[in-house]
Design a protein around this motif. Structure first.
Motif, PDB file in Angstrom:
ATOM      1  N   GLU A   1       0.905  -1.134   0.016  1.00 51.64           N
ATOM      2  CA  GLU A   1      -0.035   0.072  -0.078  1.00 51.64           C
ATOM      3  C   GLU A   1       0.706   1.260  -0.048  1.00 51.64           C
ATOM      4  O   GLU A   1       1.929   1.180   0.782  1.00 51.64           O
ATOM      5  N   ALA A   2       0.545   2.316  -0.958  1.00 47.85           N
ATOM      6  CA  ALA A   2       1.388   3.570  -0.974  1.00 47.85           C
ATOM      7  C   ALA A   2       0.671   4.704  -0.351  1.00 47.85           C
ATOM      8  O   ALA A   2      -0.692   4.797  -0.585  1.00 47.85           O
ATOM      9  N   GLY A   3       1.180   5.368   0.552  1.00 48.04           N
ATOM     10  CA  GLY A   3       0.599   6.700   0.936  1.00 48.04           C
ATOM     11  C   GLY A   3       0.696   7.872  -0.106  1.00 48.04           C
ATOM     12  O   GLY A   3       1.179   7.707  -0.903  1.00 48.04           O
ATOM     13  N   MET A   4       0.255   9.175   0.492  1.00 54.24           N
ATOM     14  CA  MET A   4       0.281  10.181  -0.367  1.00 54.24           C
ATOM     15  C   MET A   4       1.772  10.523  -1.087  1.00 54.24           C
ATOM     16  O   MET A   4       1.864  10.879  -2.020  1.00 54.24           O
ATOM     17  N   SER A   5       2.676  10.618  -0.076  1.00 49.49           N
ATOM     18  CA  SER A   5       3.904  11.105  -0.429  1.00 49.49           C
ATOM     19  C   SER A   5       4.423  10.162  -1.411  1.00 49.49           C
ATOM     20  O   SER A   5       5.207  10.599  -2.513  1.00 49.49           O
ATOM     21  N   GLU A   6       4.393   8.668  -1.105  1.00 48.71           N
ATOM     22  CA  GLU A   6       4.944   7.742  -2.175  1.00 48.71           C
ATOM     23  C   GLU A   6       4.248   7.971  -3.458  1.00 48.71           C
ATOM     24  O   GLU A   6       4.995   7.960  -4.464  1.00 48.71           O
ATOM     25  N   ILE A   7       2.774   8.020  -3.644  1.00 44.46           N
ATOM     26  CA  ILE A   7       2.262   8.089  -5.021  1.00 44.46           C
ATOM     27  C   ILE A   7       2.684   9.280  -5.588  1.00 44.46           C
ATOM     28  O   ILE A   7       2.822   9.515  -6.976  1.00 44.46           O
ATOM     29  N   ALA A   8       2.909  10.481  -4.937  1.00 41.70           N
ATOM     30  CA  ALA A   8       3.185  11.889  -5.433  1.00 41.70           C
ATOM     31  C   ALA A   8       4.842  11.502  -6.069  1.00 41.70           C
ATOM     32  O   ALA A   8       4.970  12.383  -7.116  1.00 41.70           O
TER      33      ALA A   8
END
Length: 270
Positions: free
Chosen positions: A220-227
């Motif tokens: 699972e990826a959080g906001m910073s990772e996706i950005a």
């Protein structure tokens, strides 16, 4: 029956996974404009897949790509529905990544540069139409790229709730160093580089991350990772394709994740 001459180098079956109400949002950094349209109007060129035989257009390549896209669409659906990224699903999607990486206008222009100096390299032949030479070269390179991708373990990266969405581009397969501190924006590491990772946005909510020496898994990826992944996806392309501009961020150097709608305002008003 008239055969279509608008050929997509990024397949519509893929782009539809980045649509909202059947439309995809486009941010063109080169032209400094943005707009919403359907997938039929982007990532295509006239006669891109056409091969000429005795002066006549033949659609062998376009028809073969269309058949492959039917298989690829099913593979994407299987990943969306939670099927394991292995076997025929993995094989099909690695080929899709390789096809997008090789058969696009950016790479084709590079091949043309080689062809212009390549008589001695055996890339040009006066008795064979150049479209056949080009097609053979591209299909060969797809095999090489797919083989390289298959040597990696793959993580299915799913966006966490509230973390935002992935974007895509006209050059969606990105490669970078595993160690972010080693990054050099002027240097693109080779696809077979050991200390590298490859990222491919599969849908607006799912990405595929290829790394040597890891087992296939789901993370699972959080906001910073996706950005950050979004930053990689857009690095080599003038156009970004977005599902929902109000639910997407891009990590810019020296900044926190930046909402795409702010980026759109900055680019289109410069």
């Amino acid at each position: 029956m008239t055969e279509p001459r608008k050929h997509h180098y990024i397949s519509q079956c893929y782009l539809r996974n980045f649509t909202l109400n059947k439309n995809i949002y486009v941010l063109d950094g080169k032209l400094r404009k943005s707009f919403s349209t359907n997938t039929g109007n982007v990532c295509s060129l006239r006669d891109f897949n056409t091969i000429y035989e005795n002066g006549e257009r033949v659609q062998t390549l376009e028809n073969a790509q269309s058949q492959f896209e039917d298989v690829a669409a099913k593979a994407i659906s299987k990943v969306i529905n939670g099927e394991e990224f292995s076997g025929s699903v993995r094989d099909t999607l690695l080929e899709l990544m390789a096809m997008f990486h090789v058969r696009n206008p950016v790479q084709r222009n590079k091949y043309r540069e080689i062809e212009e100096i390549g008589g001695g390299l055996g890339l040009l032949a006066t008795d064979v139409d150049e479209t056949y030479i080009r097609a053979e070269l591209e299909l060969s390179m797809i095999g090489v790229v797919k083989t390289s991708l298959s040597q990696r373990g793959w993580k299915v990266v799913k966006a966490a709730e509230g973390a935002g969405e992935f974007v895509t581009s006209e050059f969606p397969l990105s490669i970078n160093f595993k160690d972010i501190s080693s990054e050099d924006s002027s240097y693109i590491p080779p696809l077979n580089g050991i200390n590298t990772r490859v990222f491919f946005p599969l849908t607006s909510n799912i990405g595929l991350l290829g790394v040597h020496g890891v087992d296939n898994c789901v993370v699972e990826a959080g906001m910073s990772e996706i950005a950050y992944f979004n930053r990689l996806t857009i690095a080599r392309s003038d156009r970004i394709y977005i599902r929902d501009i109000d639910n997407c961020n891009i990590f810019l150097e020296g900044a926190n994740p930046t909402p795409v709608n702010c980026l759109i305002t900055n680019i289109t008003h410069q």
